[in-house]
Design a protein around this motif. Sequence first.
Motif, short mmCIF file in Angstrom:
data_model
loop_
_atom_site.label_atom_id
_atom_site.label_comp_id
_atom_site.label_asym_id
_atom_site.label_seq_id
_atom_site.Cartn_x
_atom_site.Cartn_y
_atom_site.Cartn_z
N VAL A 1 0.80 -1.21 -0.01
CA VAL A 1 0.03 0.00 0.04
C VAL A 1 0.83 1.19 -0.14
O VAL A 1 0.62 2.32 -0.56
CB VAL A 1 -1.00 0.01 1.35
CG1 VAL A 1 -1.74 1.16 1.12
CG2 VAL A 1 -1.60 -1.39 1.23
N PHE A 2 1.94 0.99 0.76
CA PHE A 2 2.85 2.29 0.80
C PHE A 2 3.37 2.62 -0.53
O PHE A 2 3.49 3.77 -0.98
CB PHE A 2 4.12 2.02 1.86
CG PHE A 2 5.16 2.99 1.93
CD1 PHE A 2 6.17 2.89 1.05
CD2 PHE A 2 5.21 4.29 2.55
CE1 PHE A 2 7.20 3.97 0.87
CE2 PHE A 2 5.98 5.09 2.52
CZ PHE A 2 7.13 5.03 1.73
N ILE B 1 0.85 4.39 -2.90
CA ILE B 1 0.36 5.63 -2.54
C ILE B 1 1.83 6.63 -2.90
O ILE B 1 1.65 7.57 -3.48
CB ILE B 1 0.27 5.90 -0.91
CG1 ILE B 1 -1.05 5.20 -0.68
CG2 ILE B 1 0.07 7.21 -0.59
CD1 ILE B 1 -1.57 5.16 0.75
N PHE B 2 2.86 6.11 -2.58
CA PHE B 2 3.97 6.75 -2.71
C PHE B 2 4.35 7.23 -4.24
O PHE B 2 4.80 8.16 -4.63
CB PHE B 2 5.48 6.18 -1.95
CG PHE B 2 6.59 7.01 -2.08
CD1 PHE B 2 7.71 6.89 -2.64
CD2 PHE B 2 6.64 8.09 -1.14
CE1 PHE B 2 8.88 7.64 -2.59
CE2 PHE B 2 7.62 8.77 -1.19
CZ PHE B 2 9.07 8.66 -1.98
N VAL C 1 2.10 9.96 -5.32
CA VAL C 1 2.26 11.14 -5.06
C VAL C 1 3.49 11.57 -5.89
O VAL C 1 3.44 12.54 -6.07
CB VAL C 1 2.51 11.17 -3.44
CG1 VAL C 1 3.19 12.46 -3.07
CG2 VAL C 1 1.36 10.90 -2.71
N THR C 2 4.51 10.68 -5.93
CA THR C 2 5.58 11.16 -6.75
C THR C 2 5.35 11.64 -8.04
O THR C 2 6.04 12.62 -8.52
CB THR C 2 6.84 9.99 -6.49
OG1 THR C 2 6.98 9.56 -5.31
CG2 THR C 2 8.01 10.51 -7.13
N ALA D 1 2.44 12.69 -9.39
CA ALA D 1 1.91 13.79 -9.34
C ALA D 1 2.65 15.11 -9.02
O ALA D 1 2.60 15.85 -9.92
CB ALA D 1 0.68 13.84 -8.26
N ILE D 2 3.73 14.84 -8.23
CA ILE D 2 4.74 15.93 -8.00
C ILE D 2 5.63 16.23 -9.31
O ILE D 2 5.62 17.67 -9.87
CB ILE D 2 5.67 15.75 -6.93
CG1 ILE D 2 5.05 15.68 -5.51
CG2 ILE D 2 6.76 16.64 -6.93
CD1 ILE D 2 5.68 15.53 -4.31
N LEU E 1 3.18 18.19 -11.81
CA LEU E 1 2.98 19.59 -11.37
C LEU E 1 4.22 20.34 -11.69
O LEU E 1 4.19 21.49 -12.32
CB LEU E 1 2.73 19.68 -9.96
CG LEU E 1 1.36 19.12 -9.70
CD1 LEU E 1 0.98 19.37 -7.97
CD2 LEU E 1 0.33 20.35 -10.21
N VAL E 2 5.55 19.94 -11.42
CA VAL E 2 6.72 20.54 -11.69
C VAL E 2 7.00 20.82 -12.99
O VAL E 2 7.42 22.12 -13.46
CB VAL E 2 7.83 19.88 -10.76
CG1 VAL E 2 9.20 20.55 -11.36
CG2 VAL E 2 7.70 19.83 -9.44
N SER F 1 4.76 20.74 -15.48
CA SER F 1 3.81 21.67 -16.09
C SER F 1 4.13 23.23 -15.60
O SER F 1 3.85 24.14 -16.27
CB SER F 1 2.37 21.51 -15.52
OG SER F 1 2.31 21.83 -14.24
N GLY F 2 4.76 23.25 -14.55
CA GLY F 2 5.15 24.62 -14.17
C GLY F 2 6.51 25.10 -14.79
O GLY F 2 6.40 26.43 -15.27
N ARG G 1 6.54 28.48 -17.77
CA ARG G 1 7.46 29.46 -17.50
C ARG G 1 8.07 29.55 -19.10
O ARG G 1 8.49 30.82 -19.25
CB ARG G 1 8.46 29.28 -16.47
CG ARG G 1 8.05 29.73 -15.14
CD ARG G 1 9.15 29.59 -14.06
NE ARG G 1 9.32 28.32 -13.67
CZ ARG G 1 8.64 27.39 -12.94
NH1 ARG G 1 7.75 27.95 -12.29
NH2 ARG G 1 9.15 25.92 -12.90
#
Lengths: 222, 615
Positions: A146-147, A150-151, A154-155, A157-158, A161-162, A164-165, A169
């Motif tokens: 499960v860990f 989830i990890f 999350v990774t 997704a981060i 996001l980075v 796309s940022g 720019r």
Amino acid sequence: MLWALFFLVTTIHAELCRPDAENAFKVRLSIKAALGDKAYVWDTDEEYLFRAMVAFSMRKVPNREGTEISHVLLCNVTQRVSFWFVVTDPLKNHTLPAAEVQSAIRMNRNRINSAFFLDDHTLEFLKIPSTLAPPMDPSVPVWIIVFGVIFCIVTVAIALLVLSGIRQRRRNKKGPPGVEDAEDKCENIITIENGIPCDPLDMKGGHINDGFLTEDERLTPL
Amino acid sequence: MAQASGMDPLVDIEDERPKWDNKLQYLLSCIGFAVGLGNIWRFPYLCHTHGGGAFLIPYFIALVFEGIPLFYIELAIGQRLRRGSIGVWKTISPYLGGVGLGCFSVSFLVSLYYNTILLWVLWFFLNSFQHPLPWSTCPLDLNRTGFVQECQSSGTVSYFWYRQTLNITSDISNTGTIQWKLFLCLVACWTTVYLCVIRGIESTGKVIYFTALFPYLVLTIFLIRGLTLPGATEGLTYLFTPNMKILQNSRVWLDAATQIFFSLSLAFGGHIAFASYNQPRNNCEKDAVTIALVNSMTSLYASITIFSIMGFKASNDYGRCLDRNILSLINEFDFPELSISRDEYPSVLMYLNATQPERVARLPLKTCHLEDFLDKSASGPGLAFIVFTEAVLHMPGASVWSVLFFGMLFTLGLSSMFGNMEGVITPLFDMGILPKGVPKETMTGVVCFICFLSAICFTLQSGSYWLEIFDSFAASLNLIIFAFMEVVGVIHVYGIKRFCDDIEWMTGRRPSLYWQVTWRVVSPMLLFGIFLSYIVLLAQSSPSYKAWNPQYEHFPSREEKLYPGWVQVTCVLLSFLPSLWVPGIALAQLLFQYRQRWKNTHLESALKPQESRGC
């Protein structure tokens, strides 16, 4: 003589099986608690089955293959369904050592339980501890799986996001070149717009007005 | 002219500052920050130990005269000045900049241990996806005929919590080693927090829809389920039966005031940060009242849910206690099986005691009272990780309820972490510490990484002792001091007339007499009273902690120990360091002013010779 011998044997058997006697074990059954509506009544037939299971267990022990059902004695059966039992050696008219009986029972505990549809809690051999089954132990602990899920989510997704940022720019940086292109186009337009005025200006600059020169010469002689 | 020139920079800043997408997003963020773990595991405990329904009286009095007025100040001042806590206080007065820095540092410290609680919640959540649940059985001893002694003595859930999760040492001086499982969960928690705050409110605003609303869904599911369980009625009756005599105890009033205080998350700077992203003319009065009431209603809602399930657990334990005694009697006297029912037990016991007292006296019978089991309530981590976890074990489909419960706690804590992190991040953005070119993702990443490194100490074997220290000393006293300075600073330094003018401009209505009286007089007095009470309480008793020591003769009761000297020093430092920012910055500002005057004097003396030369 035969009558006297029979009486003697009976007396000896009675003495061997008593509460808290040497090498005697107490057993307690909780049939209703375990089986509910399907609970059976504890009677002499059930006792026979129990003695058979004990004899069966003893026959598994080296040098005890000759154990018979008749060698297992029960006594003090109560309404609670608890009783005492011993295993005897008829040749020597004494009970077998407690350690041997305990070991035999422990080795065959599962089959004894199964014969009566009970478990360690509802078929209690007092003073004979049962070997407990270890808890389920998967090769990979569940929590790590499960860990990991989830990890990873999350990774990722981060990272998205980075990225796309960063992309946003970069688009902002490309903005000025776009503006420059537009300015270039404007300059072209201006040039085109000024095309007509520019040509006459160049022509005027390139030609000397002879008329004016001629007039100047005429005025000078006078 | 000055005002006109002042407005232009505001407009410019306004263009750059991110805004909430909509009003709901802002409200949910504030509600998520206010509604935290304390609503679930502290309010029900206080309600239960302080007279049941009677506790609601001091609670609502504290809410009306302390909670809501302070909350309104925070929302209004943040919305008006459009800055994080540090910027707000610098604007109010350069001498009060330390209050902002203090709030900033408290938010940082609280973020560390609050996310550690999330770490523990995550650990239980990860272990909930199996059947049977790992805390339902004891591990076997070496010869496999019995269970580990520590587990048998303390119970399966306590053993799982103290030994298999924390692997706790029996003394705080013995720090032990880093527990790698907890370390991994710490990494996961801070990674999750970073994911959610990666661009400030632009990202938390998206996540908040889930993290703020999911807990209510789960609470509702648990409420419906809890009320259907046997014993729920007893639990609720026990919780809400008022005991009016208890109101004479001053401790009840103190606990009510502090519960309001911490429950609303006042003085952290998070609400100021959230409000600073608002539209300037938002009606913050309605917001303040709405959010505060939702927060309190959530506490009540959670209490009903928790105690219906606690009632079920108590009934379950009471029943098993009776069954154990009944079985002892049946076995001793060889009665037929199931021949004594729970209802007959008292009379049978009385009869046997009269006829055969010696045999009865030898039996290990326990006294069974339902009230005793209802009394076994717990506060804080004890409720979530031991008591409620044990209650869930008895519910059919324990794994599902366990996943739901710990999932709820995680999202609940996560939305509170957003407020704490905004209390740290927003001032950093406002101050422009990093050059313009550095993206937000890097700034928030650095903050999260520093927090992660600082929080590693809680994954040591003695980490839970340290968490208690942080919880008791880092937050409580400092927040009360900052709240006091907040209300005094805004009302008396910034000026109540000016503040009321601002509010009128923002909301279209001037604050009523109720607000002005509470701001001027009532709230400061209450805060000062709370502060004094805290000091008295701290001074009365030597700081001590309860250690989990299997060798303790009264085990599984926990052993009370005094903190060693160096730990006491740490406690004092944690209590006062954040507050020292206030006089520190004030002194620095004073020195700065003095130097300015000195320079001016120097310039004047330089000018005089020129004049004389001119003459």
